[in-house]
Motif scaffolding. Structure first.
Motif, short mmCIF file in Angstrom:
data_model
loop_
_atom_site.label_atom_id
_atom_site.label_comp_id
_atom_site.label_asym_id
_atom_site.label_seq_id
_atom_site.Cartn_x
_atom_site.Cartn_y
_atom_site.Cartn_z
N MET B 1 22.84 -2.90 -21.12
CA MET B 1 21.40 -2.81 -21.37
C MET B 1 20.77 -1.65 -20.57
SD MET B 1 18.51 -5.70 -20.90
CE MET B 1 19.25 -6.15 -19.39
N GLN B 2 19.82 -1.06 -21.16
CA GLN B 2 19.13 0.04 -20.47
C GLN B 2 18.26 -0.49 -19.33
OE1 GLN B 2 19.17 3.55 -21.33
NE2 GLN B 2 21.02 2.76 -22.30
N ASP B 3 18.16 0.28 -18.28
CA ASP B 3 17.31 -0.07 -17.15
C ASP B 3 15.89 -0.36 -17.61
OD1 ASP B 3 19.40 0.29 -15.51
OD2 ASP B 3 18.79 2.29 -14.82
N GLN B 4 15.48 0.47 -18.57
CA GLN B 4 14.11 0.38 -19.07
C GLN B 4 13.81 -1.01 -19.63
OE1 GLN B 4 12.62 3.12 -18.35
NE2 GLN B 4 10.59 2.38 -18.99
N GLU B 5 14.82 -1.59 -20.27
CA GLU B 5 14.59 -2.90 -20.91
C GLU B 5 14.33 -3.98 -19.89
OE1 GLU B 5 17.37 -4.21 -24.01
OE2 GLU B 5 17.92 -2.10 -24.18
N ILE B 6 15.14 -4.01 -18.85
CA ILE B 6 14.96 -5.05 -17.83
C ILE B 6 13.61 -4.85 -17.13
CG2 ILE B 6 16.15 -3.89 -15.88
CD1 ILE B 6 16.87 -7.48 -16.56
N ALA B 7 13.26 -3.59 -16.93
CA ALA B 7 11.96 -3.28 -16.30
C ALA B 7 10.83 -3.82 -17.17
CB ALA B 7 11.82 -1.78 -16.11
N GLN B 8 10.97 -3.68 -18.47
CA GLN B 8 9.93 -4.17 -19.40
C GLN B 8 9.82 -5.69 -19.38
OE1 GLN B 8 7.61 -2.59 -20.85
NE2 GLN B 8 8.34 -0.56 -20.29
N LEU B 9 10.96 -6.35 -19.12
CA LEU B 9 10.93 -7.81 -19.10
C LEU B 9 10.27 -8.34 -17.82
CD1 LEU B 9 14.40 -8.88 -20.54
CD2 LEU B 9 12.18 -8.91 -21.65
N ILE B 10 10.51 -7.63 -16.73
CA ILE B 10 9.91 -8.09 -15.47
C ILE B 10 8.41 -7.74 -15.42
CG2 ILE B 10 10.03 -7.96 -12.93
CD1 ILE B 10 12.95 -7.11 -13.22
N PHE B 11 8.12 -6.53 -15.87
CA PHE B 11 6.72 -6.07 -15.84
C PHE B 11 6.28 -5.78 -17.28
CE2 PHE B 11 8.83 -4.36 -11.95
CZ PHE B 11 8.23 -5.20 -11.03
N PRO B 12 6.12 -6.81 -18.11
CA PRO B 12 5.95 -6.59 -19.55
C PRO B 12 4.71 -5.78 -19.92
CG PRO B 12 5.55 -8.89 -18.99
CD PRO B 12 6.08 -8.24 -17.76
N ASP B 13 3.61 -6.00 -19.20
CA ASP B 13 2.40 -5.33 -19.69
C ASP B 13 1.86 -4.35 -18.67
OD1 ASP B 13 0.84 -8.59 -19.51
OD2 ASP B 13 1.62 -7.30 -17.94
N ASN B 14 2.77 -3.72 -17.95
CA ASN B 14 2.25 -2.81 -16.94
C ASN B 14 2.33 -1.35 -17.35
OD1 ASN B 14 1.71 -1.47 -14.35
ND2 ASN B 14 1.50 -3.61 -13.77
N LYS B 15 1.15 -0.77 -17.51
CA LYS B 15 1.09 0.60 -17.98
C LYS B 15 1.49 1.60 -16.89
CE LYS B 15 -2.77 -0.66 -20.92
NZ LYS B 15 -3.03 -1.96 -20.22
N ASP B 16 1.42 1.13 -15.64
CA ASP B 16 1.69 2.05 -14.54
C ASP B 16 3.18 2.22 -14.26
OD1 ASP B 16 -1.03 2.18 -14.21
OD2 ASP B 16 -1.04 0.48 -12.81
#
Lengths: 323, 151
Positions: B1-16
């Motif tokens: 899995m891409q790093d980006q995906e896990i990041a999106q799951l932990i911080f789903p709605d963070n624009k920063d």
């Protein structure tokens, strides 16, 4: 924006602290233990050990803190007797401490600058002008020294002191405008500690600019900003920030003092500021004009008499009967 | 899995998050996410000895307020406040019992220090969240190199 659930939970914690945490009976036991110690010292007229009298004033303070919480916060009565006695103790802590400046110049203080300023503005609200002036002179005389260690971080304390000075037309270090900055600069130049003094007073900067406005809507909006600021910090109770303490966390004395000053000057005040902070039993205490002195605590009275008899330089000796 | 995906799951709605990773990111995604989470207070830092005061209860209420959801009733939060524990995972289990019916959980992000980094996330992504080895340190047991969910 205030998180109402968090605020309510914090308030419950604040109240419960004086039901489940600090119990009145335990505090009273400690008070009684101090009482017999003090009576013995006074009986023996033991001048060498009399600083123990001063140290034990803390137990009297705690006793009245608990009493105030029990009467007002827990029982919801309009009874400021405990609060008045707490502050009376702070007054005598200052007066007593002054006697030991030579004998114990570095002695640990039983009070803080914050506590002294809170006492000063309450004496003003109670209309106890004589005691207010003695305490104010004490503050000014020792300001920045060991007895009034003014490296103060709480913004509301700088706000209160500045508002007090402006209201009474007095000054500290020659000013009553942006006092915290004047003090900070002066301490810096003298090589004294000043790092805790804030560079800005956040919401209070605006209030100090406009506290005397004749516009009711404007003052309502300023008070609501202050209330929001206080509530947000009180929501974090236990975290030891400004208003994060269990002693005064939900007691909005800075807003009450502003309302008092405005009332005295004949300026309009909002009839019923809203929100949990302004409507809890501590916020709604009513003070008489003037507020009657509290009943003398017998132990405090003994200590005062002891100092009066043994030390001619004791400040209250210059002023006759007090309280 | 891409790093980006896990990041999106932990911080789903963070624009920063994206600008943060672009500007301040290193090549260590574990470290970057930890830093970002602590900085933005989306991770709760708790000492390994446990909480001081009511950190977890306050964290839950902050999350509720920021996301306009209710995860626990006041009585449940009071129960958590009074909950006595010896080791922090015991308390996290208790929290998870309460958050479960709402479809949320309190997860633990892997750290190599003597503290816990906790975060709240929806349980619907639990399989993905738990399988990724984030902390690349052979000396640490495999499970502790991944996000954990105490149940």
């Amino acid at each position: 924006m205030i998180n109402p659930k968090k605020l309510e939970m914090a308030y419950k914690r604040y109240s419960n602290n004086f039901v489940d945490g600090i119990k009145f009976e335990d505090v009273k036991d400690k008070y009684d233990a101090s009482k017999s110690k003090i009576e013995k010292l006074v009986e023996q007229n033991d001048i060498k050990k009399d600083h123990i009298l001063l140290i034990n004033l803390n137990k009297i303070f705690s006793y009245y803190l608990s009493l105030w919480k029990q009467d007002v916060l827990i029982s919801g009565e309009n009874n400021p007797e405990g609060l008045k006695n707490m502050q009376k103790v702070v007054f005598y802590q200052c007066m007593g401490q002054d006697l030991y400046t030579i004998r114990y110049p570095e002695m640990i203080l039983g009070y803080s600058f914050r506590e002294v300023v809170i006492t000063l503005v309450h004496f003003t609200m109670y209309g106890w002008e004589k005691e207010e002036n003695i305490l104010y002179d004490f503050v000014v005389h020792h300001f920045g020294g060991h007895l009034i260690y003014a490296n103060e971080e709480n913004r509301h304390i700088w706000f209160l002191l500045e508002l007090y000075l402006q209201y009474r037309n007095k000054t500290i270090m020659g000013t009553n405008k942006q006092l915290h900055l004047a003090v900070k600069n002066s301490f810096k130049e003298a090589g004294q500690r000043c790092a805790s003094i804030p560079d800005d007073l956040d919401v209070y900067d605006e209030v100090l600019e406009r506290w005397f406005t004749g516009d009711l809507q404007e003052i309502e909006s300023l008070i609501s900003t202050m209330s929001l600021y206080h509530s947000a910090l009180a929501s974090e109770i236990g975290q030891l920030g400004e208003f994060g303490d269990f002693r005064y966390g939900f007691y909005p004395f800075e807003i009450l003092f502003l309302l008092h000053v405005r009332r005295k000057l004949g300026l309009p005040v909002p009839t019923q500021p809203d929100g949990l902070l302004m409507n809890n039993p501590e916020a709604k205490m009513v003070f008489g004009d003037p507020e009657p002195y509290p009943k003398w605590d017998p132990v405090l009275q003994k200590i005062d008499q002891f100092y009066r008899e043994n030390y001619s330089e004791y400040i209250p000796n210059r002023h006759g009967e007090l309280f | 899995m891409q790093d980006q995906e896990i990041a999106q799951l932990i911080f789903p709605d963070n624009k920063d998050l994206e600008p943060f990773l672009r500007d301040e990111g290193s090549d260590d995604i574990h470290e970057d996410l930890l830093k970002f989470g602590l900085k933005t207070k989306q991770f709760l830092y708790v000492d390994y000895k446990g909480e001081q005061d009511q950190e977890i209860v306050n964290f839950i209420m902050d999350y509720e307020f920021a996301h306009h959801v209710e995860l626990a009733a006041k009585e449940d939060l009071e129960h958590l406040e009074a909950y006595n524990y010896e080791f922090l995972p015991d308390k996290i289990r208790e929290v998870n019992k309460i958050l479960l019916p709402k479809g949320y959980g309190l997860f633990s992000y892997p750290t190599s220090g003597d503290f816990y980094a906790l975060f709240i996330a929806k349980l619907e992504n639990i399989t993905t969240l738990l399988q990724e080895e984030l902390l690349l340190d052979e000396r640490i047991p495999f499970q502790e190199r991944c996000i954990q969910y105490y149940r």
